[in-house]
Design an enzyme around this catalytic site. Structure first.
Site, PDB file in Angstrom:
ATOM      1  CG  ASP A 105     -26.104 -26.148  -3.205  1.00  0.00           C
ATOM      2  OD1 ASP A 105     -25.223 -25.476  -2.661  1.00  0.00           O
ATOM      3  OD2 ASP A 105     -27.322 -25.910  -3.066  1.00  0.00           O
ATOM      4  CD  GLU A 127     -28.734 -28.568   2.339  1.00  0.00           C
ATOM      5  OE1 GLU A 127     -27.979 -28.129   1.454  1.00  0.00           O
ATOM      6  OE2 GLU A 127     -29.138 -27.875   3.283  1.00  0.00           O
ATOM      7  CD  GLU A 141     -25.118 -21.950  -5.933  1.00  0.00           C
ATOM      8  OE1 GLU A 141     -25.777 -21.608  -6.953  1.00  0.00           O
ATOM      9  OE2 GLU A 141     -24.324 -21.181  -5.357  1.00  0.00           O
ATOM     10  CG  HIS A 213     -24.963 -15.489  -0.861  1.00  0.00           C
ATOM     11  ND1 HIS A 213     -26.196 -15.747  -0.345  1.00  0.00           N
ATOM     12  CD2 HIS A 213     -24.459 -16.680  -1.234  1.00  0.00           C
ATOM     13  CE1 HIS A 213     -26.428 -17.046  -0.382  1.00  0.00           C
ATOM     14  NE2 HIS A 213     -25.393 -17.640  -0.929  1.00  0.00           N
ATOM     15  NE  ARG A 215     -21.266 -18.157  -9.056  1.00  0.00           N
ATOM     16  CZ  ARG A 215     -20.018 -17.987  -9.468  1.00  0.00           C
ATOM     17  NH1 ARG A 215     -19.769 -17.339 -10.564  1.00  0.00           N
ATOM     18  NH2 ARG A 215     -19.017 -18.470  -8.776  1.00  0.00           N
ATOM     19  CG  HIS A 246     -21.506 -12.637   0.548  1.00  0.00           C
ATOM     20  ND1 HIS A 246     -20.493 -12.842  -0.360  1.00  0.00           N
ATOM     21  CD2 HIS A 246     -21.741 -13.827   1.128  1.00  0.00           C
ATOM     22  CE1 HIS A 246     -20.146 -14.131  -0.335  1.00  0.00           C
ATOM     23  NE2 HIS A 246     -20.885 -14.754   0.562  1.00  0.00           N
TER      24      HIS A 246
HETATM   25  N1  UDP Z   1     -24.614 -16.514   8.022  1.00  0.00           N
HETATM   26  C1  UDP Z   1     -23.681 -16.056   8.947  1.00  0.00           C
HETATM   27  N2  UDP Z   1     -23.351 -14.728   8.932  1.00  0.00           N
HETATM   28  C2  UDP Z   1     -23.881 -13.840   8.052  1.00  0.00           C
HETATM   29  C3  UDP Z   1     -24.814 -14.321   7.084  1.00  0.00           C
HETATM   30  C4  UDP Z   1     -25.160 -15.660   7.092  1.00  0.00           C
HETATM   31  O1  UDP Z   1     -23.190 -16.830   9.778  1.00  0.00           O
HETATM   32  O2  UDP Z   1     -23.526 -12.647   8.097  1.00  0.00           O
HETATM   33  C5  UDP Z   1     -24.961 -17.953   8.017  1.00  0.00           C
HETATM   34  C6  UDP Z   1     -26.438 -18.277   8.068  1.00  0.00           C
HETATM   35  O3  UDP Z   1     -26.886 -18.402   9.398  1.00  0.00           O
HETATM   36  C7  UDP Z   1     -26.520 -19.602   7.334  1.00  0.00           C
HETATM   37  C8  UDP Z   1     -25.382 -19.532   6.358  1.00  0.00           C
HETATM   38  O4  UDP Z   1     -24.522 -18.489   6.785  1.00  0.00           O
HETATM   39  O5  UDP Z   1     -26.320 -20.706   8.194  1.00  0.00           O
HETATM   40  C9  UDP Z   1     -25.919 -19.272   4.991  1.00  0.00           C
HETATM   41  O6  UDP Z   1     -24.881 -19.032   4.137  1.00  0.00           O
HETATM   42  P1  UDP Z   1     -25.127 -18.460   2.691  1.00  0.00           P
HETATM   43  O7  UDP Z   1     -26.316 -17.574   2.723  1.00  0.00           O
HETATM   44  O8  UDP Z   1     -23.806 -17.880   2.273  1.00  0.00           O
HETATM   45  O9  UDP Z   1     -25.353 -19.766   1.822  1.00  0.00           O
HETATM   46  P2  UDP Z   1     -26.615 -20.656   1.443  1.00  0.00           P
HETATM   47  O10 UDP Z   1     -27.294 -21.095   2.699  1.00  0.00           O
HETATM   48  O11 UDP Z   1     -27.490 -19.848   0.549  1.00  0.00           O
HETATM   49  O12 UDP Z   1     -26.003 -21.808   0.714  1.00  0.00           O
END
Ligand code: UDP
Length: 383
Positions: A105, A127, A141, A213, A215, A246
């Site tokens: 997204d 997804e 998103e 992280h 917004r 982040h």
């Molecule tokens: N993740 C990572 N290192 C970190 C924090 C998160 O590898 O320091 C991984 C986590 O395991 C997951 C993904 O990043 O698979 C999630 O990314 P994010 O939280 O940025 O995005 P969202 O899932 O909310 O779209």
């Protein structure tokens, strides 16, 4: 329109990724497609998150074929959207794929769906169907994924709930495929490799893993989350905290100012995916506003407090692993305290068969794409 070029005898599939979570969730798909004799799979990287995604390409051994390098300092969302659309469109003109695949997204996904639509190339959405049913959360998103759905011709729904959402929006049942989430495939891959933790808690220490992280949590909500973490810290002197911060400029200074002086709070740069999976496995509890982390925590059976008011991953809440606490310091301290008291350390069972998938989503996606693009008549997926 779909064509199986007799010269190359393979179907040209372009996968587009831009951010860390897309790299993680698309890597298993790219690996599965690159194993197929019928497919020629090319990876286009928009580089929305260059530094966070590069180590993931290395871990999964999936190097991008094309790097669009879209990020510019201080770029606004409209500027980014504009640059992404133009760059992805140009890349697709050069690549001339039979199908474009993107996951999730992000603005990269919206641009990929739109560029594919403009060029009449079928777009397959991995997804698909996640919804909070609130266009403002998560922003942008929710709008990105709703728009991507209505531009896509093949939809890979990770869960029955996601499938239902798509059918309710009028997507034809034959275009929706229940596959599980490719994030669980990625989790298997990383968990088998058992990376060591480079930062933070000593071996055997009880600790809480924190990530923020989104917004909508920047500004005042983030300050309130930090206040919640500080209260938990003060109430539980036996517990450490690991917060891989982040790199968003709206996150780092706020967290460092609020918590940087506390000895039991370990602030670190973002962890590579392998060590982060180890941290999720070893943590007593997770506090996070991440979508992917809710799925991973559910698979690892690590309790997670979700720092959001709504979640599109209600499966995690329903099975008892996740609880929504928003950015409320009282709720974080209260629910966090409760979870820390209940949690068992050390004997937690990893159980990859979760409501989010069984680790075989990418293989299903490759086989469905084969059927749709290579076996069935082109008209079944054309736009
Ligand atoms: N993740 C990572 N290192 C970190 C924090 C998160 O590898 O320091 C991984 C986590 O395991 C997951 C993904 O990043 O698979 C999630 O990314 P994010 O939280 O940025 O995005 P969202 O899932 O909310 O779209």
């Amino acid at each position: 329109m779909i064509s199986s070029d007799p010269e190359r005898r393979r179907t040209n599939v372009v996968c587009v990724v831009g951010t860390r979570p897309e790299a993680i969730k698309m890597a298993p798909v790219v690996r599965a497609l690159r194993d197929q004799s019928w497919a020629r799979c090319r990876l286009v990287f928009t580089a929305q998150h260059r530094d966070l995604a590069d180590p993931i390409f290395e871990l999964f051994d999936v190097r991008p074929d094309v790097d669009l390098d879209v990020m510019r300092p201080g770029q606004s969302l409209p500027d980014l959207s504009n640059r992404l659309l133009v760059s992805v469109h140009q890349a697709l003109m050069r690549e001339r794929p039979d199908c474009v695949v993107a996951q999730g997204d992000t603005t990269t996904v919206l641009a990929s769906a739109l560029a594919s639509y403009m060029l009449g190339i079928p777009f397959a959405h991995v997804e698909a169907g996640l919804r909070t049913h609130r266009l403002d959360a998560p922003f942008p998103e929710e709008a990105n994924r709703v728009a991507a759905t209505h531009l896509a011709s093949i939809h890979f729904a990770p869960t029955p709930t996601a499938r239902e959402n798509l059918l309710r929006e009028g997507i034809a049942p034959e275009a929706v495929h229940l596959t599980g989430n490719t994030g669980i495939d990625a989790l298997h891959f990383a968990a088998e490799r058992e990376a060591a933790l480079p930062h933070g808690p000593a071996p055997g220490a009880r600790f809480v893993l924190v990530t923020v992280h989104r917004r909508e949590n920047l500004g005042e909500p983030l300050r309130r989350i930090c206040e919640g973490v500080r209260r938990l810290h003060d109430l539980h002197p036996d517990v450490e905290f690991l917060w891989p911060v982040h790199p968003n400029p709206g996150v780092e200074p706020v967290v460092r100012e609020a918590l940087g002086s506390l000895e039991r709070v370990h602030l670190s740069p973002p962890l590579d995916y392998g060590p982060f999976v180890t941290a999720m496995k070893r943590a007593t509890m997770i506090l996070s506003d991440s979508g992917g982390v809710q799925e991973e925590a559910t698979a690892l059976r690590t309790p997670v407090l979700v720092l959001r008011d709504v979640s599109e991953r209600q499966e995690a809440v329903r099975c008892g692993v996740a609880r929504l606490v928003g950015a409320d310091p009282d709720a974080i301290a209260r629910e966090g305290g409760r979870r820390l008291a209940e949690a068992t350390d050390g004997d937690r069972r990893s159980d990859f068969a979760t409501p989010f998938g069984d680790g075989r989503a990418a293989a299903r996606i490759a086989s469905i794409l084969h059927r749709k693009l290579h076996v069935e008549a082109p008209t079944t997926v054309g736009v």
